[in-house]
Each structure stands twice: as structure tokens, then as C-alpha cells.
Design an enzyme around this catalytic site. Sequence first.
Site, short mmCIF file in Angstrom:
data_model
loop_
_atom_site.label_atom_id
_atom_site.label_comp_id
_atom_site.label_asym_id
_atom_site.label_seq_id
_atom_site.Cartn_x
_atom_site.Cartn_y
_atom_site.Cartn_z
N SER A 46 37.80 42.59 35.35
CA SER A 46 38.37 43.53 34.38
C SER A 46 38.65 42.82 33.06
CB SER A 46 39.66 44.15 34.93
OG SER A 46 40.53 43.14 35.40
N ASP A 84 37.23 37.24 41.02
CA ASP A 84 36.05 38.10 41.14
C ASP A 84 34.77 37.32 40.89
OD1 ASP A 84 36.57 40.77 41.78
OD2 ASP A 84 37.31 41.19 39.76
N LYS A 112 36.15 37.39 45.44
CA LYS A 112 36.05 38.82 45.74
C LYS A 112 34.67 39.33 45.34
CE LYS A 112 38.62 42.04 43.35
NZ LYS A 112 37.61 42.91 42.70
N GLU A 114 32.08 42.84 45.29
CA GLU A 114 32.02 44.30 45.33
C GLU A 114 30.81 44.76 46.12
OE1 GLU A 114 32.17 46.02 41.43
OE2 GLU A 114 34.01 44.96 40.88
N GLU A 181 39.54 50.62 46.09
CA GLU A 181 39.86 51.13 44.75
C GLU A 181 39.47 52.61 44.65
OE1 GLU A 181 38.54 48.71 41.50
OE2 GLU A 181 39.03 50.24 40.00
O1 KIV Z 1 38.68 43.35 38.12
C1 KIV Z 1 39.75 43.78 38.54
O2 KIV Z 1 40.79 43.73 37.87
C2 KIV Z 1 39.76 44.39 39.85
C3 KIV Z 1 40.97 45.19 40.25
C4 KIV Z 1 40.97 46.48 39.54
C5 KIV Z 1 41.07 45.38 41.72
O3 KIV Z 1 38.83 44.28 40.58
#
Ligand code: KIV
Length: 264
Positions: A46, A84, A112, A114, A181
Site C-alpha cells: 500500500s 508484502d 505476505k 496475494e 481483505e
Molecule cells: O498493503 C497493505 O497495506 C495490505 C493491507 C491492506 C492488508 O496488504
Amino acid sequence: MKKITINDLMRWKQEGRKFATVTAYDASFAQLFESQNMPVLLVGDSLGMVLQGQTDTLPVTIEDMAYHTRSVRAGSPHSLLMTDMPFMSYATPAQACENAAKLMRAGANMVKLEGGSWLVETVRMLTERAVPVCAHLGLTPQSVNIFGGYKVQGREEKQAEQMLHDALALQNAGAQLVILECVPARLAAKITQALDIPVIGIGAGADTDGQVLVMHDMFGISANYMPKFSKNFLAETGDMRQAVAKYMEDVERGIFPDEEHTIA
Ligand code: KIV
């Protein structure tokens, strides 16, 4: 604050103890969050939107993620730090291993990813090579062009069944955490109950084991848009440290998210 590990999160799930998570991108805010004993920090991609001002997360690179992970780790030595993997950095298992190593070397405790069942082989490969994985399901922002916008996922029965199936498959492959999410609260509750590993929700109702918010939303300073499920805790408290403490307290007491901040 003592060092938080995945074992703490597992124990909290078993004890029914809810926990808060927030995104962080730099050392100063990471330090502020650690001063309030925030157990889990997420260096989210994000950052492409809230720091770089892009319209989506796709332009974010692995170098961006490693840079911000290093900064957050410097400010918060004790949180469980999750980072991420950005768009196209885990398209193949081999690519995922090479790029995950960059994030782990920068200070992440977990990466993390997706996506659903297509990631089973990648998750197995990473976890067998000592890289803990969080699986992100539901509205996965890197797929915005496939979804045709930022839309709630799992409303239809077939889609909901697929999400539960994906969550179980990823847990079996070795994932130690799941983020859901923008999914209907009932589906999130069902997945949370079905899994042994902790589930963190964002726009997924109050029945997940933990909650996560983008820090800019929690402080009400996001540039363009405030999602329905987010809450401005700074407006309520008037002070950044108190805002963080209130968010954590409301999550731990099951007060946040309330009905107003839940997707039915
Ligand atoms: O990138 C991010 O901030 C996220 C959250 C919204 C879970 O993946």
C-alpha cells in the site's frame, strides 16, 4: 515490549485473544507503534499509494519493499514484522525464493503473498526454506485489473467456497497466517473457525483473530479515499499515541470493527 513471534499469535488464537496490526513504512512511526506495544507491523505494498501517490500497488518494486522493511525494523526491533512481496515478484517459486530472501535479510520475520491455490507450491517451497508465509485472500489489490476495481470478494457462494478451499490449501502448504481483505463478515468468521492458524481481517468483520488497518486510514490522513471499514482513531482521541492505544484496545475488546465498519 518482548519480541513477538508467530507462536504468540498461535497461542492468542487458541486463547481467543484478539490482536491489532497496523501498516508501517518508516522508523519513526514504527517506533511510535512499538512504544504502544503494537504486536504486528506490516510493511504493506500500500506504500505505493499512501507514500508514492500511485493509483494502485503495481509499480512497487522489491527494492522499495526492502528499503522500507529496513527502516521499520530499525524503529521496531520487537514486533513481528511482515512484508508484502510486490506485484510479479513471486510469479514463480524460484523468483519468490530469491525475492523473499531480500526481505528477510532486510529484517522481515514473514512475507505476505496475494493469491489462492495457485500459490501452494510457492508457499511450500518458501516455508521449507525457512521463510514464514502469510497468505492474503479476498480483495487482493495486486489483482485490481482482474477484478475490474476494488470490489468486495466472496459474496457469491461459489466464490466463498473457493476462498475457504484456498485458505485450507495454503495452510496445508505451510502458511502460518492469513489476511482476509474485504469479504463478508460471515465468510470471514467461517474461514477463521476452519483454520488452525490465525486470521487477520481488514473489512472482514469482528470475528477474525486479529485486525489490520493502513496507518494513514487509522490516523485519517489518507489522501483521497477512506474505506468504509476503516476508522479515524485520531479524530476520536486527538493524539497519535492515544489513537494507536485506542485502536488496539478496541480490537482487543472486540469493539472494533463495529457494525458501521463491517461488510455484510
Ligand atoms: O498493503 C497493505 O497495506 C495490505 C493491507 C491492506 C492488508 O496488504
